[in-house]
Design a protein around this motif. Structure first.
Motif, short mmCIF file in Angstrom:
data_model
loop_
_atom_site.label_atom_id
_atom_site.label_comp_id
_atom_site.label_asym_id
_atom_site.label_seq_id
_atom_site.Cartn_x
_atom_site.Cartn_y
_atom_site.Cartn_z
N ASP A 1 1.46 5.57 -0.28
CA ASP A 1 0.88 6.90 -0.09
C ASP A 1 2.00 7.85 0.31
O ASP A 1 3.12 7.43 0.65
N GLU A 2 1.69 9.16 0.27
CA GLU A 2 2.64 10.20 0.66
C GLU A 2 2.10 10.95 1.88
O GLU A 2 0.89 11.03 2.08
N GLU B 1 -2.19 4.57 5.65
CA GLU B 1 -2.71 5.76 6.34
C GLU B 1 -2.59 5.62 7.85
O GLU B 1 -2.36 6.60 8.56
N HIS C 1 0.85 -1.18 0.00
CA HIS C 1 0.00 0.00 0.00
C HIS C 1 0.89 1.24 0.00
O HIS C 1 1.80 1.35 0.83
N ASN D 1 -6.63 2.24 2.37
CA ASN D 1 -5.17 2.21 2.27
C ASN D 1 -4.58 2.02 3.66
O ASN D 1 -4.68 2.90 4.52
N PRO E 1 -9.58 6.87 1.69
CA PRO E 1 -8.34 6.63 2.45
C PRO E 1 -8.43 5.44 3.39
O PRO E 1 -7.40 4.86 3.74
N LEU F 1 -2.85 2.10 -4.38
CA LEU F 1 -2.63 3.52 -4.13
C LEU F 1 -3.83 4.34 -4.59
O LEU F 1 -4.76 3.80 -5.21
N ASP F 2 -3.80 5.63 -4.24
CA ASP F 2 -4.92 6.50 -4.58
C ASP F 2 -4.75 7.07 -5.98
O ASP F 2 -3.82 6.70 -6.71
#
Length: 321
Positions: A152-153, A269, A150, A266, A263, A231-232
């Motif tokens: 994300d930033e 998060e 998974h 994921n 979110p 991912l988004d």
């Protein structure tokens, strides 16, 4: 006991101190005994009738709290204890005082909480659920040579995130902000099977940061036949630079996109929430370099201990400072 103490010659103040009650309680008991004798000392609460707050009252209060005042026709967005008293009375319940409503709310475990702002997913509910189900099935059934991560930033601000902390009465935690805010960005990938975290740091949240993460993942999972990233729908994940980098990797990395504004689908998060709770909230770092050292120390310790709040030794913290 108050009457007996006064009968032995003690003053009302002395009897109150000995019994741990108010002086007025002793005075009233003695006065009732002198006026009507022993019968006046009986507990008279039995004549109060049934309690106003019973099981039905609590059930209706829970039903009311499930919605907002606007849902029940009031021109106010948030609940107050006074408004809850009026709403319960409108629903046929007895009118109670504000203090009684506060005790009832405490007995239900209700407390004041900050609202959570979200953006609603534009997809139909069935389409969103189906997409999340497909991604969960992929995570559960992919072989070990095809890891699922998974991605994300997260933004790291030099101005600290202000949060709650335990303090003594009359005291309040003071956090000095540097004033001119600075930002760093961390892109991470969480292996859903092993819990291992891979991350990179950058000065901007652009395609370059995500591409840097792709090459780091490819180097750490060299033996993987194919790597699946959940991912988004951020623009950096679908830019031309990103597509060229994926082509250079020979198709080893496959992107699987979550529904828009989802979110909770994921898992990484949760890592970012723990990072803010353990590092950035109420921090006292005066420079971004010191703060980023602590960020990297926390993420490395999390990888080593597989814990949301790894306990760093004092020596490690001194190095971070």
């Amino acid at each position: 006991m108050a009457v007996a103490a006064v009968g032995r010659g003690d003053s009302c103040n002395a009897a109150a101190r000995a019994l741990g009650c108010a002086t007025s309680t002793v005075v009233c008991a003695v006065r009732r005994y002198r006026e009507a004798g022993r019968e006046a000392l009986r507990d008279r609460r039995a004549g109060n009738g049934h309690p106003k707050v019973d099981g039905q009252f609590r059930q209706r209060l829970e039903r009311v709290l499930a919605g907002t005042p606007e849902d029940w026709g009031w021109c106010r967005p948030t609940w107050t204890r006074e408004l809850l008293c009026v709403e319960l009375q409108r629903r046929g319940m007895p009118r109670v005082s504000v203090a009684t409503m506060g005790r009832t709310l405490a007995s239900l475990g209700a407390r004041l909480k900050a609202a959570k702002p979200i953006v609603q997913c534009p997809w139909p509910a069935w389409k969103r659920r189906r997409r999340l189900y497909v991604l969960r099935c992929m995570e559960a059934h992919k072989p070990p040579e095809e890891p699922v991560l998974h991605v994300d930033e997260v933004d790291i601000h030099l101005n600290p995130k202000v949060g709650r902390d335990w303090c003594l009465p009359g005291q309040r935690r003071v956090v000095v902000t540097p004033g001119n805010n600075q930002k760093r960005f961390v892109a991470g990938a969480l292996n859903v099977r092993t819990g291992k975290l891979t991350w990179v740091e950058g000065r901007s949240k652009a395609s370059t940061l995500f591409i840097q993460l792709l090459w780091r993942i490819a180097s750490q999972y060299r033996r993987a036949r194919r790597i699946h990233l959940v991912l988004d729908n951020a623009a950096v994940h679908t830019s031309k630079k990103t597509r060229r980098a994926l082509a250079q990797l020979g198709g080893r990395i496959v992107l699987h996109f979550l529904p828009p504004y989802c979110p909770e689908g994921n898992r990484i998060e949760r890592v970012w929430l723990d990072l803010h709770a353990n590092v950035t909230r109420n921090h006292r770092c005066r420079t971004m370099a010191r703060l980023m050292v602590r960020v990297h120390a926390y993420l490395a310790a999390r990888n080593a201990q597989r814990s949301a709040s790894p306990s760093l030794r004092r020596a490690d913290l001194r190095r971070a400072v």
